[in-house]
Write an enzyme that holds these catalytic residues in place. Structure first.
Site, PDB file in Angstrom:
ATOM      1  N   ASP A 196       3.946  -5.835   3.744  1.00 49.38           N
ATOM      2  CA  ASP A 196       3.740  -4.697   4.625  1.00 49.38           C
ATOM      3  C   ASP A 196       4.921  -4.644   5.591  1.00 49.38           C
ATOM      4  O   ASP A 196       5.935  -5.314   5.375  1.00 49.38           O
ATOM      5  CB  ASP A 196       2.411  -4.838   5.378  1.00 49.38           C
ATOM      6  CG  ASP A 196       1.746  -3.505   5.672  1.00 49.38           C
ATOM      7  OD1 ASP A 196       2.447  -2.592   6.178  1.00 49.38           O
ATOM      8  OD2 ASP A 196       0.544  -3.363   5.420  1.00 49.38           O
ATOM      9  N   ASP A 241       5.951   2.528   6.299  1.00 52.84           N
ATOM     10  CA  ASP A 241       4.667   1.838   6.334  1.00 52.84           C
ATOM     11  C   ASP A 241       3.706   2.605   5.408  1.00 52.84           C
ATOM     12  O   ASP A 241       3.066   3.561   5.850  1.00 52.84           O
ATOM     13  CB  ASP A 241       4.134   1.809   7.772  1.00 52.84           C
ATOM     14  CG  ASP A 241       2.801   1.125   7.908  1.00 52.84           C
ATOM     15  OD1 ASP A 241       2.359   0.489   6.934  1.00 52.84           O
ATOM     16  OD2 ASP A 241       2.195   1.232   8.989  1.00 52.84           O
ATOM     17  N   GLU A 293      -5.188   1.598   2.874  1.00 52.31           N
ATOM     18  CA  GLU A 293      -5.009   0.456   3.772  1.00 52.31           C
ATOM     19  C   GLU A 293      -5.157   0.882   5.220  1.00 52.31           C
ATOM     20  O   GLU A 293      -5.706   0.152   6.047  1.00 52.31           O
ATOM     21  CB  GLU A 293      -3.625  -0.171   3.534  1.00 52.31           C
ATOM     22  CG  GLU A 293      -3.369  -1.473   4.276  1.00 52.31           C
ATOM     23  CD  GLU A 293      -2.785  -1.300   5.679  1.00 52.31           C
ATOM     24  OE1 GLU A 293      -2.646  -2.307   6.392  1.00 52.31           O
ATOM     25  OE2 GLU A 293      -2.452  -0.154   6.048  1.00 52.31           O
ATOM     26  N   GLU A 294      -4.666   2.083   5.529  1.00 56.94           N
ATOM     27  CA  GLU A 294      -4.638   2.546   6.920  1.00 56.94           C
ATOM     28  C   GLU A 294      -6.018   2.845   7.488  1.00 56.94           C
ATOM     29  O   GLU A 294      -6.162   3.001   8.696  1.00 56.94           O
ATOM     30  CB  GLU A 294      -3.748   3.798   7.038  1.00 56.94           C
ATOM     31  CG  GLU A 294      -2.279   3.581   6.700  1.00 56.94           C
ATOM     32  CD  GLU A 294      -1.548   2.730   7.730  1.00 56.94           C
ATOM     33  OE1 GLU A 294      -2.175   2.287   8.710  1.00 56.94           O
ATOM     34  OE2 GLU A 294      -0.349   2.498   7.551  1.00 56.94           O
ATOM     35  N   HIS A 325       0.832  -1.222   0.000  1.00 56.87           N
ATOM     36  CA  HIS A 325       0.000   0.000   0.000  1.00 56.87           C
ATOM     37  C   HIS A 325       0.859   1.263   0.000  1.00 56.87           C
ATOM     38  O   HIS A 325       1.915   1.307   0.624  1.00 56.87           O
ATOM     39  CB  HIS A 325      -1.022  -0.013   1.138  1.00 56.87           C
ATOM     40  CG  HIS A 325      -0.489   0.147   2.524  1.00 56.87           C
ATOM     41  ND1 HIS A 325      -0.295   1.375   3.109  1.00 56.87           N
ATOM     42  CD2 HIS A 325      -0.149  -0.766   3.472  1.00 56.87           C
ATOM     43  CE1 HIS A 325       0.142   1.224   4.348  1.00 56.87           C
ATOM     44  NE2 HIS A 325       0.247  -0.078   4.592  1.00 56.87           N
ATOM     45  N   HIS A 331       4.317   3.901  12.662  1.00 61.33           N
ATOM     46  CA  HIS A 331       3.363   5.008  12.795  1.00 61.33           C
ATOM     47  C   HIS A 331       3.986   6.194  13.537  1.00 61.33           C
ATOM     48  O   HIS A 331       3.327   6.840  14.356  1.00 61.33           O
ATOM     49  CB  HIS A 331       2.069   4.549  13.467  1.00 61.33           C
ATOM     50  CG  HIS A 331       1.179   3.785  12.536  1.00 61.33           C
ATOM     51  ND1 HIS A 331      -0.178   3.665  12.741  1.00 61.33           N
ATOM     52  CD2 HIS A 331       1.433   3.114  11.394  1.00 61.33           C
ATOM     53  CE1 HIS A 331      -0.711   2.945  11.772  1.00 61.33           C
ATOM     54  NE2 HIS A 331       0.260   2.590  10.940  1.00 61.33           N
TER      55      HIS A 331
END
Length: 296
Positions: free
Chosen positions: A174, A118, A151-152, A5, A263
């Site tokens: 991922d 990410d 995706e998030e 992603h 994150h």
């Protein structure tokens, strides 16, 4: 179908007050302690607008406030606007934003730090995986390399792309949690020892086709590619969860990159892990002969 992603967690402008300060919500899962003092880039129709996430200086906070984690309602973005009218010349409600951080940089011992690994690193891997497949030759299946979005906030791009492509086999790439940092109690987290540079993370569990899992592990062993196994007791937090249940079902796998500080604006990956995932992807894809080999 192999998928990584390209979206990252971000912010959304939700309110502009009379003094021109912008209030926001999170797009994706944020650690609120990251925000104060960060620069942000707001993505507007007129271009990028720079701002700073503000809260009262520590000198002006009550003692109990200093010990609390900030919440969205007591943070704001300062773009230097004179007032609401001045801010609204540039900013619209709903505009998105990301933390403003430098590009990827090298640390010691083949580690890389950057914003949004990410999962931009996953998107890089699926593209390089296709290149490696082309170099090796011998592909026996149609191969789709997909950069998914959203995706998030619910694997939405994987839902639509899987539906459109109709793959028999899907592998998501991922990032996964490295556990080689201080303060992590692995038994409590119910996770394996995951080391940077220890190799790709191969997921197993009900989201994962067991025959495909075995093929990935056997391929890694056959080509001397180091790997680490991660157990998921339910759906994974990745595009794999959407791919598995697309249409009448997809034989799904998940290969991940160990990642520190997920994150946050300073995520870390290991370059050897990236190279090993690319090679593993290519070798697994070339080992796929027909979709019936994944029927149990």
């Amino acid at each position: 179908m192999i998928a990584g992603h390209i979206d990252e967690i971000g912010l959304q402008i939700s309110y502009i007050d009379e003094n021109g300060f912008l209030y926001f919500r999170g797009l994706g899962g944020w650690d609120m302690q990251v925000f104060p003092g960060q620069r942000v880039r707001i993505l507007t129709e007129l271009g990028i607008v720079l701002g700073v996430v503000g809260r009262p200086a520590i000198h002006l906070q009550e003692k109990e406030d200093r010990e609390k984690v900030a919440k969205y309602h007591n943070l704001w973005i300062d773009i230097g606007a004179k007032d609401q009218e001045d801010a609204e010349k540039l900013i619209n409600i709903g505009d998105g934003a990301v933390l403003d951080y430098g590009g990827p940089e090298e640390l010691l011992n083949d580690l890389m730090v950057g914003r949004g690994f990410d999962d931009r690193i996953g998107s890089f891997i699926v593209l390089e995986g296709m290149r490696r497949v082309s170099e090796l030759g011998g592909l026996k299946a149609s191969l789709f390399s997909v950069a998914t979005v959203q995706e998030e906030i619910g694997t939405l791009g994987a839902i639509t792309s899987s539906f459109g492509i109709k793959p028999h086999v899907g592998i998501a790439v991922d990032v996964g949690f490295a556990t080689d940092t201080p303060g992590l109690k692995k038994a409590k987290l119910r996770c394996n020892d995951i080391k940077m540079g220890g190799g790709p993370l191969i997921a197993t569990g009900p989201n994962i086709n067991p025959v495909l899992f075995k093929l990935i592990v056997d391929t890694a062993n056959a080509f001397g590619i180091p790997y680490q196994v991660v157990a998921w007791e339910r759906q994974t937090g990745t595009d794999a969860r959407a791919m598995q249940i697309s249409r009448s079902g997809v034989a799904t796998g998940l290969i991940s990159i160990p990642n520190r500080y997920m994150h946050s604006p300073g995520e870390i990956v290991h370059t050897e892990d990236v190279e090993n995932v690319i090679e593993l992807f290519a070798r697994v894809i070339l080992a796929i002969d027909n979709y019936e080999q994944f029927i149990i």
